[in-house]
Design an enzyme around this catalytic site. Structure first.
Site, PDB file in Angstrom:
ATOM      1  N   GLU A 177      -5.990  -4.310  -6.718  1.00  9.69           N
ATOM      2  CA  GLU A 177      -7.387  -3.906  -6.655  1.00  9.69           C
ATOM      3  C   GLU A 177      -7.681  -2.579  -7.544  1.00  9.69           C
ATOM      4  OE1 GLU A 177      -8.536  -3.685  -2.696  1.00  9.69           O
ATOM      5  OE2 GLU A 177      -8.149  -5.598  -2.159  1.00  9.69           O
ATOM      6  N   TRP A 205     -10.143   3.184  -4.954  1.00 11.08           N
ATOM      7  CA  TRP A 205      -9.942   3.646  -3.308  1.00 11.08           C
ATOM      8  C   TRP A 205      -8.420   3.973  -3.317  1.00 11.08           C
ATOM      9  CZ3 TRP A 205     -12.982  -0.409  -4.625  1.00 11.08           C
ATOM     10  CH2 TRP A 205     -12.589  -1.585  -4.651  1.00 11.08           C
ATOM     11  N   TYR A 235     -14.103  -9.305  -1.685  1.00 11.99           N
ATOM     12  CA  TYR A 235     -14.905  -9.640  -0.642  1.00 11.99           C
ATOM     13  C   TYR A 235     -16.196  -9.269  -0.586  1.00 11.99           C
ATOM     14  CZ  TYR A 235     -10.118  -8.707   1.560  1.00 11.99           C
ATOM     15  OH  TYR A 235      -8.767  -8.430   1.992  1.00 11.99           O
ATOM     16  N   GLU A 240      -7.244 -12.262  -2.164  1.00 16.16           N
ATOM     17  CA  GLU A 240      -7.438 -11.766  -0.983  1.00 16.16           C
ATOM     18  C   GLU A 240      -9.248 -12.077  -1.041  1.00 16.16           C
ATOM     19  OE1 GLU A 240      -7.118  -7.628   0.492  1.00 16.16           O
ATOM     20  OE2 GLU A 240      -5.356  -7.539  -0.681  1.00 16.16           O
ATOM     21  N   HIS A 285       0.865  -1.135   0.020  1.00 13.12           N
ATOM     22  CA  HIS A 285      -0.192   0.030  -0.011  1.00 13.12           C
ATOM     23  C   HIS A 285       1.020   1.226  -0.038  1.00 13.12           C
ATOM     24  CE1 HIS A 285      -2.880  -3.025   1.394  1.00 13.12           C
ATOM     25  NE2 HIS A 285      -3.664  -2.170   1.029  1.00 13.12           N
TER      26      HIS A 285
HETATM   27  C1  BMA Z   1      -6.351  -2.435   4.817  1.00 15.89           C
HETATM   28  C2  BMA Z   1      -6.669  -2.240   6.293  1.00 15.89           C
HETATM   29  C3  BMA Z   1      -5.880  -1.474   6.911  1.00 15.89           C
HETATM   30  C4  BMA Z   1      -4.432  -1.602   6.579  1.00 15.89           C
HETATM   31  C5  BMA Z   1      -3.969  -1.927   5.311  1.00 15.89           C
HETATM   32  C6  BMA Z   1      -2.791  -2.278   4.885  1.00 15.89           C
HETATM   33  O1  BMA Z   1      -7.212  -3.343   4.370  1.00 15.89           O
HETATM   34  O2  BMA Z   1      -6.740  -3.665   6.993  1.00 15.89           O
HETATM   35  O3  BMA Z   1      -5.866  -1.330   8.500  1.00 15.89           O
HETATM   36  O4  BMA Z   1      -3.670  -0.623   7.374  1.00 15.89           O
HETATM   37  O5  BMA Z   1      -4.963  -2.681   4.684  1.00 15.89           O
HETATM   38  O6  BMA Z   1      -2.236  -3.445   5.576  1.00 15.89           O
END
Ligand code: BMA
Length: 381
Positions: free
Chosen positions: A197, A202, A268, A302, A133
Site C-alpha cells: 500500500e 500511512w 477497500y 486485500e 507492518h
Molecule cells: C490493520 C488493522 C490493525 C492491525 C494491522 C496489522 O489494518 O487491522 O488492527 O494491527 O492491520 O495486522
C-alpha cells in the site's frame, strides 16, 4: 542372479534416476520466478496460480485460523469462515510485525502457533501469504509513524541498515522453520508481500516518505538478501499498491519484472458504502493486463468493508462486479482482512447479518474454499 544381470539392473535404475531428475530440472527452469533457485513446489505454486487465474479464484482471509469475532483458540481447527460455511478459506494471510520482540505479533497471534496454522493450510492444499507492518527503525514506534524518513536509513550504508538486516535474519529463520515432511523436510511455499500500500501515505515506506528509487533499492536489497545471502528459496514476491489512477501510477515504484512474481492490489475504497464498482473493475482490469503482459500473477491482495454494513455485500459488491467482467475476473485470488472484533471485521461470523449472503457467495463455483482446492504444488505441464 548373475553379476551381469545385477549390474544391468543397477545401470537401468541409475539411468532412470538421471533421466527423471533431468526432466524435473527442465520443468523447473521453464517457470520463471524471481528466485531462480525457488523450490519446485514454490515454482509450481507460481505456475498454477498463473494458469488457474480467473478459472478458479482462491478466497482468502487474514489470520483466519488464529481467531475470529469473540473467540481465540490455538488448538482447534477453527475459522469464522468455517463456522459460517463449513469450509476454511483456501488462502490465509499472516503478519510478521513484532517478530523477534516476543512470542506474539502485533495482533497477539503467537508466532509458534502461526507456524502450525501455516502447515495446516498447506496440508489442505491451501496457500499462505505473509505481510509485514514493520516497526519504524528510526523512532522505534510502529509502521504508521511517518514523522521521519526511514527508508534511506535502512538501505546499505544507512544508520539502521544493520538493524534491518537483523530483522531479515529473523524472518529467514522463521521461513526456514516452515517445513513439512518427516525425513526429507521441505519448506512450505509462501507469498511474501512486503512494503504494501505504498501508493498511500500511512506507512513510513509510503509514497510521500521516500522516492521511487529509494523504494526500489529497498525492495531489491530485501529480495537479494533473502535469496542470495540467507538462501531462502520458498518465497514468491508480491508487489501490492493501494488504489492507483492508471498504469504509470501503479508502475511508479515497481521494482521490475526480475523482482516481482505477483502484481497485487489492495482496494477497500471502491467496495465501501461510497465506493463505485466501476472503479474497482477498471483497476482490476488494468492490474490483470499489466500482470499478463509480464507473465506475472494478478491478485486482489486485500479488500473488504469494515463490519460489512451491507447485507448483500458479498455477492453484490464483491462477486458479481468482478466475475461478470471478462478481464477483471482473471485474478488468481482475493483476500479479505481480519476478523478482530465486532467493529473491526471483514469476514462474516455466525449470526452476522451478511451470513446468508456469504453462504450464496461461498457456493459459487468460481470461488475456491477448502475441499475444492486444485493441486497447486505440483507442476502440471
Ligand atoms: C490493520 C488493522 C490493525 C492491525 C494491522 C496489522 O489494518 O487491522 O488492527 O494491527 O492491520 O495486522
Amino acid at each position: 542372479m548373475t553379476k551381469q544381470i545385477i549390474q544391468s539392473i543397477c545401470l537401468i535404475i541409475v539411468i532412470s534416476l538421471l533421466a527423471f531428475s533431468w526432466a524435473t530440472i527442465e520443468n523447473i527452469t521453464f517457470i520463471k520466478t524471481v528466485d531462480a533457485k525457488a523450490t519446485k513446489a514454490t515454482k509450481a505454486l507460481f505456475d498454477n496460480l498463473k494458469r488457474n487465474a480467473g478459472k478458479q479464484v482462491l478466497f482468502g482471509q487474514e489470520d483466519a485460523l488464529a481467531y475470529g469475532v469473540e473467540w481465540k483458540e490455538w488448538n482447534k481447527s477453527r475459522s469464522d469462515i468455517k463456522d459460517v460455511c463449513g469450509k476454511h478459506p483456501s488462502l490465509v494471510g499472516w503478519e510478521m510485525s513484532k517478530l523477534g520482540q516476543g512470542p506474539l505479533n502485533i495482533d497477539s497471534v503467537s508466532f509458534k502457533h502461526m507456524r502450525g496454522w501455516i502447515k495446516e493450510i498447506y496440508k489442505i492444499g491451501g496457500v499462505n501469504t505473509i505481510s509485514w507492518h514493520m516497526d519504524n527503525f528510526v523512532t522505534g514506534s510502529d509502521s504508521w509513524d511517518v514523522g521521519e524518513k526511514v527508508v534511506t536509513t535502512i538501505l546499505p550504508g544507512g544508520k539502521h541498515h544493520a538493524a534491518y538486516k537483523a530483522k531479515l535474519d529473523l524472518f529467514a529463520d522463521y521461513l526456514k522453520s516452515l517445513k513439512v515432511g518427516f525425513i526429507f523436510q521441505k519448506p512450505i511455499p509462501i507469498i511474501f508481500r512486503p512494503f504494501h500500500e505504498h501508493t498511500g501515505g500511512w506507512f513510513w515506506w509510503g509514497r510521500p516518505h521516500c522516492t521511487a528509487e529509494e523504494y526500489k533499492t529497498l525492495w531489491h536489497f530485501t529480495v537479494d538478501y533473502l535469496k542470495n545471502e540467507k538462501q531462502v528459496h520458498n518465497l514468491l514476491y508480491c508487489y501490492s499498491t493501494d488504489v492507483f489512477k492508471d498504469e504509470a501510477d501503479y508502475m511508479e515504484f515497481y521494482p521490475g519484472d526480475d523482482y516481482v512474481d505477483i502484481l497485487g492490489l489492495d482496494d477497500y475504497h471502491d467496495l465501501s458504502v461510497k465506493g463505485k464498482s466501476e472503479d474497482l473493475v477498471r483497476r482490476l482490469r488494468l492490474l490483470v493486463e499489466m500482470a499478463e503482459q509480464r507473465g506475472k500473477v494478478p491478485a486482489f491482495s486485500e479488500t473488504g468493508q469494515e463490519a460489512i454494513p451491507d447485507e448483500k455485500w458479498w455477492t453484490e459488491r464483491l462477486l458479481n462486479p468482478i466475475k461478470s467482467d471478462p478481464v477483471a475476473s482473471r485474478i488468481a485470488y482475493l483476500m479479505v482482512w481480519r476478523n478482530a472484533r465486532k467493529n473491526h471485521h471483514y469476514g462474516p461470523y455466525p449470526n452476522h447479518p451478511s451470513t446468508r449472503n456469504f453462504l450464496t457467495f461461498s457456493k459459487d463455483n468460481w470461488l475456491v474454499f477448502e475441499g475444492r482446492i486444485p493441486d497447486l504444488y505440483r507442476i502440471h505441464r
